[in-house]
Scaffold this motif. Structure first.
Motif, PDB file in Angstrom:
ATOM      1  N   UNK A   1       0.826  -1.204   0.000  1.00 43.95           N
ATOM      2  CA  UNK A   1       0.000   0.000   0.000  1.00 43.95           C
ATOM      3  C   UNK A   1       0.863   1.257   0.000  1.00 43.95           C
ATOM      4  N   UNK A   2       2.035   1.172   0.621  1.00 45.15           N
ATOM      5  CA  UNK A   2       2.954   2.306   0.670  1.00 45.15           C
ATOM      6  C   UNK A   2       3.910   2.324  -0.521  1.00 45.15           C
ATOM      7  N   UNK A   3       3.752   1.364  -1.446  1.00 51.00           N
ATOM      8  CA  UNK A   3       4.645   1.221  -2.610  1.00 51.00           C
ATOM      9  C   UNK A   3       6.096   1.070  -2.175  1.00 51.00           C
ATOM     10  N   UNK A   4       6.296   0.457  -1.049  1.00 49.30           N
ATOM     11  CA  UNK A   4       7.633   0.261  -0.505  1.00 49.30           C
ATOM     12  C   UNK A   4       8.417  -0.695  -1.405  1.00 49.30           C
ATOM     13  N   UNK A   5       9.555  -0.242  -1.882  1.00 46.20           N
ATOM     14  CA  UNK A   5      10.406  -1.076  -2.715  1.00 46.20           C
ATOM     15  C   UNK A   5      10.006  -1.132  -4.178  1.00 46.20           C
ATOM     16  N   UNK A   6       9.003  -0.363  -4.571  1.00 51.75           N
ATOM     17  CA  UNK A   6       8.577  -0.354  -5.964  1.00 51.75           C
ATOM     18  C   UNK A   6       9.340   0.740  -6.692  1.00 51.75           C
ATOM     19  N   UNK A   7      10.058   0.337  -7.727  1.00 49.70           N
ATOM     20  CA  UNK A   7      10.860   1.281  -8.490  1.00 49.70           C
ATOM     21  C   UNK A   7       9.975   2.390  -9.062  1.00 49.70           C
TER      22      UNK A   7
ATOM     23  N   UNK B   1       9.749 -11.781  -2.908  1.00 49.38           N
ATOM     24  CA  UNK B   1       9.233 -12.825  -3.794  1.00 49.38           C
ATOM     25  C   UNK B   1       8.004 -12.335  -4.550  1.00 49.38           C
ATOM     26  N   UNK B   2       7.160 -11.590  -3.882  1.00 49.02           N
ATOM     27  CA  UNK B   2       5.956 -11.052  -4.510  1.00 49.02           C
ATOM     28  C   UNK B   2       6.313 -10.091  -5.635  1.00 49.02           C
ATOM     29  N   UNK B   3       7.261  -9.210  -5.388  1.00 48.81           N
ATOM     30  CA  UNK B   3       7.667  -8.260  -6.414  1.00 48.81           C
ATOM     31  C   UNK B   3       8.363  -8.972  -7.574  1.00 48.81           C
ATOM     32  N   UNK B   4       9.169  -9.978  -7.257  1.00 47.61           N
ATOM     33  CA  UNK B   4       9.839 -10.737  -8.322  1.00 47.61           C
ATOM     34  C   UNK B   4       8.809 -11.422  -9.209  1.00 47.61           C
ATOM     35  N   UNK B   5       7.778 -11.968  -8.611  1.00 46.82           N
ATOM     36  CA  UNK B   5       6.721 -12.616  -9.385  1.00 46.82           C
ATOM     37  C   UNK B   5       5.982 -11.599 -10.238  1.00 46.82           C
ATOM     38  N   UNK B   6       5.683 -10.463  -9.657  1.00 43.69           N
ATOM     39  CA  UNK B   6       4.952  -9.424 -10.383  1.00 43.69           C
ATOM     40  C   UNK B   6       5.753  -8.897 -11.567  1.00 43.69           C
ATOM     41  N   UNK B   7       7.068  -8.854 -11.436  1.00 40.39           N
ATOM     42  CA  UNK B   7       7.930  -8.355 -12.527  1.00 40.39           C
ATOM     43  C   UNK B   7       8.104  -9.386 -13.631  1.00 40.39           C
TER      44      UNK B   7
END
Length: 103
Positions: free
Chosen positions: A21-27, A90-96
């Motif tokens: 929700x805070x976009x933490x770690x999202x480029x 892991x969630x971000x890696x999957x999303x990418x």
């Protein structure tokens, strides 16, 4: 259900949801309130209280095993945050990955 999943599952799920929700770690997005997931966790200390409450409600056997593995509230909190970091990455890696959309 494993002890880790039982005790830390809700904690990790909530912390990861807050991070997303805070976009933490999202480029490309700057998190307004925090720099790291650890900061986010420390800003939501109610998560630690809920974790301890979950431990209190666990069976005697599970409580004993949990306290033997993570002797202090801080140790349990730190372990939960570390698991949340793993899940978030892991969630971000999957999303990418475009592979998950193929089907």
């Amino acid at each position: 259900k494993s002890l880790v999943a039982f005790l830390f599952g809700p904690f990790v799920a909530r912390l990861v949801a807050l991070a997303k929700a805070a976009c933490l770690g999202v480029e490309g997005f700057a998190s307004v309130r925090t720099q790291t997931l650890e900061d986010l966790a420390n800003n939501h200390r109610d998560l630690a209280r809920k974790l301890e409450k979950r431990l209190d409600k666990a069976s005697k056997r599970r409580r004993e095993r949990a306290v033997a593995a993570w002797r202090t509230t801080a140790a349990r909190f730190d372990f939960g945050v570390a698991r949340a970091v793993e899940v978030l990455h892991a969630s971000y890696a999957t999303a990418r990955s475009a592979a998950w959309t193929r089907g």
